[in-house]
Design a protein around this motif. Structure first.
Motif, PDB file in Angstrom:
ATOM      1  N   MET A   1       0.838  -1.179   0.000  1.00  0.00           N
ATOM      2  CA  MET A   1       0.000   0.000   0.000  1.00  0.00           C
ATOM      3  C   MET A   1       0.880   1.238   0.000  1.00  0.00           C
ATOM      4  SD  MET A   1      -3.356   0.301   2.344  1.00  0.00           S
ATOM      5  CE  MET A   1      -3.573  -1.422   2.629  1.00  0.00           C
ATOM      6  N   ALA A   2       0.407   2.284  -0.612  1.00  0.00           N
ATOM      7  CA  ALA A   2       1.171   3.525  -0.675  1.00  0.00           C
ATOM      8  C   ALA A   2       1.271   4.149   0.702  1.00  0.00           C
ATOM      9  CB  ALA A   2       0.495   4.496  -1.629  1.00  0.00           C
ATOM     10  N   SER A   3       2.458   4.589   1.031  1.00  0.00           N
ATOM     11  CA  SER A   3       2.596   5.267   2.317  1.00  0.00           C
ATOM     12  C   SER A   3       2.303   6.740   2.131  1.00  0.00           C
ATOM     13  CB  SER A   3       4.002   5.070   2.870  1.00  0.00           C
ATOM     14  OG  SER A   3       4.928   5.774   2.068  1.00  0.00           O
ATOM     15  N   PRO A   4       1.693   7.373   3.118  1.00  0.00           N
ATOM     16  CA  PRO A   4       1.398   8.788   2.995  1.00  0.00           C
ATOM     17  C   PRO A   4       2.635   9.622   2.714  1.00  0.00           C
ATOM     18  CG  PRO A   4       0.237   7.868   4.866  1.00  0.00           C
ATOM     19  CD  PRO A   4       1.166   6.813   4.344  1.00  0.00           C
ATOM     20  N   SER A   5       3.824   9.147   3.137  1.00  0.00           N
ATOM     21  CA  SER A   5       5.040   9.920   2.930  1.00  0.00           C
ATOM     22  C   SER A   5       5.389  10.043   1.453  1.00  0.00           C
ATOM     23  CB  SER A   5       6.202   9.296   3.708  1.00  0.00           C
ATOM     24  OG  SER A   5       6.437   7.988   3.232  1.00  0.00           O
ATOM     25  N   ALA A   6       4.829   9.193   0.602  1.00  0.00           N
ATOM     26  CA  ALA A   6       5.106   9.257  -0.834  1.00  0.00           C
ATOM     27  C   ALA A   6       4.402  10.448  -1.472  1.00  0.00           C
ATOM     28  CB  ALA A   6       4.659   7.972  -1.515  1.00  0.00           C
ATOM     29  N   LEU A   7       3.474  11.056  -0.760  1.00  0.00           N
ATOM     30  CA  LEU A   7       2.715  12.189  -1.283  1.00  0.00           C
ATOM     31  C   LEU A   7       3.190  13.468  -0.617  1.00  0.00           C
ATOM     32  CD1 LEU A   7      -0.771  10.482  -1.012  1.00  0.00           C
ATOM     33  CD2 LEU A   7       0.616  10.700  -3.073  1.00  0.00           C
ATOM     34  N   ASP A   8       2.856  14.580  -1.208  1.00  0.00           N
ATOM     35  CA  ASP A   8       3.180  15.894  -0.660  1.00  0.00           C
ATOM     36  C   ASP A   8       2.632  15.968   0.770  1.00  0.00           C
ATOM     37  OD1 ASP A   8       3.183  18.585   0.088  1.00  0.00           O
ATOM     38  OD2 ASP A   8       2.584  19.287  -1.890  1.00  0.00           O
TER      39      ASP A   8
ATOM     40  N   ARG B   1      -7.120   7.798   9.190  1.00  0.00           N
ATOM     41  CA  ARG B   1      -6.169   8.107   8.112  1.00  0.00           C
ATOM     42  C   ARG B   1      -5.514   6.796   7.689  1.00  0.00           C
ATOM     43  NH1 ARG B   1      -2.863  13.314   8.530  1.00  0.00           N
ATOM     44  NH2 ARG B   1      -1.335  11.848   7.756  1.00  0.00           N
ATOM     45  N   MET B   2      -5.944   6.259   6.568  1.00  0.00           N
ATOM     46  CA  MET B   2      -5.337   5.041   6.034  1.00  0.00           C
ATOM     47  C   MET B   2      -4.610   5.404   4.752  1.00  0.00           C
ATOM     48  SD  MET B   2      -8.434   2.346   6.738  1.00  0.00           S
ATOM     49  CE  MET B   2      -7.600   1.018   5.909  1.00  0.00           C
ATOM     50  N   ALA B   3      -3.509   4.734   4.505  1.00  0.00           N
ATOM     51  CA  ALA B   3      -2.692   5.031   3.325  1.00  0.00           C
ATOM     52  C   ALA B   3      -3.500   4.924   2.038  1.00  0.00           C
ATOM     53  CB  ALA B   3      -1.476   4.105   3.280  1.00  0.00           C
TER      54      ALA B   3
ATOM     55  N   VAL C   1       1.761  18.420   2.614  1.00  0.00           N
ATOM     56  CA  VAL C   1       0.650  19.373   2.750  1.00  0.00           C
ATOM     57  C   VAL C   1      -0.651  18.708   2.287  1.00  0.00           C
ATOM     58  CG1 VAL C   1      -0.283  21.577   1.938  1.00  0.00           C
ATOM     59  CG2 VAL C   1       2.148  21.381   2.505  1.00  0.00           C
ATOM     60  N   VAL C   2      -0.577  17.992   1.161  1.00  0.00           N
ATOM     61  CA  VAL C   2      -1.746  17.278   0.632  1.00  0.00           C
ATOM     62  C   VAL C   2      -2.163  16.186   1.612  1.00  0.00           C
ATOM     63  CG1 VAL C   2      -2.578  15.781  -1.232  1.00  0.00           C
ATOM     64  CG2 VAL C   2      -1.204  17.797  -1.772  1.00  0.00           C
ATOM     65  N   THR C   3      -1.188  15.445   2.097  1.00  0.00           N
ATOM     66  CA  THR C   3      -1.464  14.366   3.045  1.00  0.00           C
ATOM     67  C   THR C   3      -2.156  14.893   4.295  1.00  0.00           C
ATOM     68  OG1 THR C   3       0.431  13.115   2.244  1.00  0.00           O
ATOM     69  CG2 THR C   3      -0.406  12.519   4.409  1.00  0.00           C
ATOM     70  N   GLU C   4      -1.697  16.018   4.815  1.00  0.00           N
ATOM     71  CA  GLU C   4      -2.299  16.603   6.016  1.00  0.00           C
ATOM     72  C   GLU C   4      -3.727  17.079   5.733  1.00  0.00           C
ATOM     73  OE1 GLU C   4      -2.996  17.469   9.797  1.00  0.00           O
ATOM     74  OE2 GLU C   4      -1.272  16.374   9.039  1.00  0.00           O
ATOM     75  N   ARG C   5      -3.924  17.742   4.596  1.00  0.00           N
ATOM     76  CA  ARG C   5      -5.261  18.236   4.233  1.00  0.00           C
ATOM     77  C   ARG C   5      -6.242  17.074   4.070  1.00  0.00           C
ATOM     78  NH1 ARG C   5      -3.876  21.380   0.167  1.00  0.00           N
ATOM     79  NH2 ARG C   5      -4.110  19.788  -1.425  1.00  0.00           N
ATOM     80  N   ILE C   6      -5.805  16.015   3.424  1.00  0.00           N
ATOM     81  CA  ILE C   6      -6.673  14.843   3.237  1.00  0.00           C
ATOM     82  C   ILE C   6      -6.925  14.157   4.577  1.00  0.00           C
ATOM     83  CG2 ILE C   6      -6.769  12.539   2.208  1.00  0.00           C
ATOM     84  CD1 ILE C   6      -5.370  13.802  -0.267  1.00  0.00           C
ATOM     85  N   GLY C   7      -5.915  14.110   5.431  1.00  0.00           N
ATOM     86  CA  GLY C   7      -6.097  13.538   6.767  1.00  0.00           C
ATOM     87  C   GLY C   7      -7.156  14.285   7.561  1.00  0.00           C
ATOM     88  N   GLU C   8      -7.155  15.616   7.452  1.00  0.00           N
ATOM     89  CA  GLU C   8      -8.176  16.427   8.124  1.00  0.00           C
ATOM     90  C   GLU C   8      -9.563  16.139   7.550  1.00  0.00           C
ATOM     91  OE1 GLU C   8      -7.912  18.364  10.820  1.00  0.00           O
ATOM     92  OE2 GLU C   8      -5.846  17.646  10.918  1.00  0.00           O
ATOM     93  N   LEU C   9      -9.650  15.994   6.235  1.00  0.00           N
ATOM     94  CA  LEU C   9     -10.931  15.674   5.593  1.00  0.00           C
ATOM     95  C   LEU C   9     -11.456  14.333   6.101  1.00  0.00           C
ATOM     96  CD1 LEU C   9     -13.118  16.166   3.365  1.00  0.00           C
ATOM     97  CD2 LEU C   9     -11.574  14.963   1.801  1.00  0.00           C
ATOM     98  N   LEU C  10     -10.580  13.344   6.192  1.00  0.00           N
ATOM     99  CA  LEU C  10     -10.994  12.025   6.690  1.00  0.00           C
ATOM    100  C   LEU C  10     -11.461  12.114   8.144  1.00  0.00           C
ATOM    101  CD1 LEU C  10      -8.165   9.864   5.094  1.00  0.00           C
ATOM    102  CD2 LEU C  10     -10.608   9.802   4.499  1.00  0.00           C
ATOM    103  N   ARG C  11     -10.694  12.814   8.969  1.00  0.00           N
ATOM    104  CA  ARG C  11     -11.086  12.966  10.379  1.00  0.00           C
ATOM    105  C   ARG C  11     -12.422  13.690  10.507  1.00  0.00           C
ATOM    106  NH1 ARG C  11      -5.486  13.137  11.312  1.00  0.00           N
ATOM    107  NH2 ARG C  11      -5.290  15.354  10.939  1.00  0.00           N
ATOM    108  N   ALA C  12     -12.651  14.687   9.672  1.00  0.00           N
ATOM    109  CA  ALA C  12     -13.920  15.430   9.714  1.00  0.00           C
ATOM    110  C   ALA C  12     -15.115  14.525   9.415  1.00  0.00           C
ATOM    111  CB  ALA C  12     -13.889  16.594   8.726  1.00  0.00           C
ATOM    112  N   HIS C  13     -14.872  13.434   8.680  1.00  0.00           N
ATOM    113  CA  HIS C  13     -15.930  12.476   8.375  1.00  0.00           C
ATOM    114  C   HIS C  13     -15.897  11.261   9.318  1.00  0.00           C
ATOM    115  CE1 HIS C  13     -16.283  14.802   4.655  1.00  0.00           C
ATOM    116  NE2 HIS C  13     -17.496  14.281   4.570  1.00  0.00           N
ATOM    117  N   GLY C  14     -15.093  11.362  10.371  1.00  0.00           N
ATOM    118  CA  GLY C  14     -15.017  10.281  11.347  1.00  0.00           C
ATOM    119  C   GLY C  14     -14.259   9.060  10.859  1.00  0.00           C
ATOM    120  N   LEU C  15     -13.368   9.247   9.893  1.00  0.00           N
ATOM    121  CA  LEU C  15     -12.625   8.124   9.320  1.00  0.00           C
ATOM    122  C   LEU C  15     -11.161   8.181   9.728  1.00  0.00           C
ATOM    123  CD1 LEU C  15     -14.111   8.290   5.727  1.00  0.00           C
ATOM    124  CD2 LEU C  15     -14.516   6.486   7.404  1.00  0.00           C
TER     125      LEU C  15
END
Length: 161
Positions: free
Chosen positions: A1-8, A26-28, A10-24
């Motif tokens: 599975m892709a590790s979040p470190s392979a992505l920018d 942070r999975m790679a 800033v993008v990883t953090e923003r997507i992590g916040e989006l997932l948390r906002a939906h109660g999910l």
């Protein structure tokens, strides 16, 4: 599975916040799929997401397999992060479920453009006023026509004749 470190990061953090906002969590796989969809401002099929993941991730990183991508988009649709649009050819595409919008599908190239709901609100209100039909808030329209690129290509083709 892709590790979040392979992505920018800033993008990883923003997507992590989006997932948390939906109660999910942070999975790679979730981060990788959303990182492919976020810049599109439209829709991608699972095959397109898979293709982009293989193109974007470093060779030593292993992108999620197709089964994982299917499970991921299904979960993200169920949780309201993504929405699904099934096209006339039976292919389902996925886009971010941000602001309410409708879809314009190009009949030539198949690209999907999201149209803000406000732009069609008056037309929908007028249509409902003439009937006893009421649309739900989640109702969406799919419009068919030519995208700007295909219009330009058509104009070029007509002018050379």
């Amino acid at each position: 599975m892709a590790s979040p470190s392979a992505l920018d990061p800033v993008v990883t953090e923003r997507i992590g916040e989006l997932l948390r906002a939906h109660g999910l969590r942070r999975m790679a796989s979730r981060i990788a799929v959303l990182a492919m969809l976020e810049p599109v401002h439209g829709h991608l099929s699972v095959a397109e997401i898979d293709h982009r993941l293989h193109e974007c991730l470093p060779t030593d990183d292993h992108p999620p397999d197709l089964a994982t991508i299917y499970r991921t988009v299904t979960t993200l649709v169920e949780q309201g992060v993504l929405h699904a649009l099934t096209l006339e050819n039976g292919v389902t595409t996925y886009g971010l479920a941000a602001d309410p919008h409708h879809h314009a599908v190009c009949t030539e190239c198949g690209s999907i453009i999201e149209v803000p709901a406000g732009r069609l609100a008056a037309a929908l209100e007028h249509a409902m006023a003439g009937s006893s039909f009421t649309l739900s808030e989640s109702a969406g329209l799919t419009l068919h026509g030519l995208c700007p690129r295909c219009q330009a290509l058509g104009d070029t083709g007509r002018s050379s004749r």
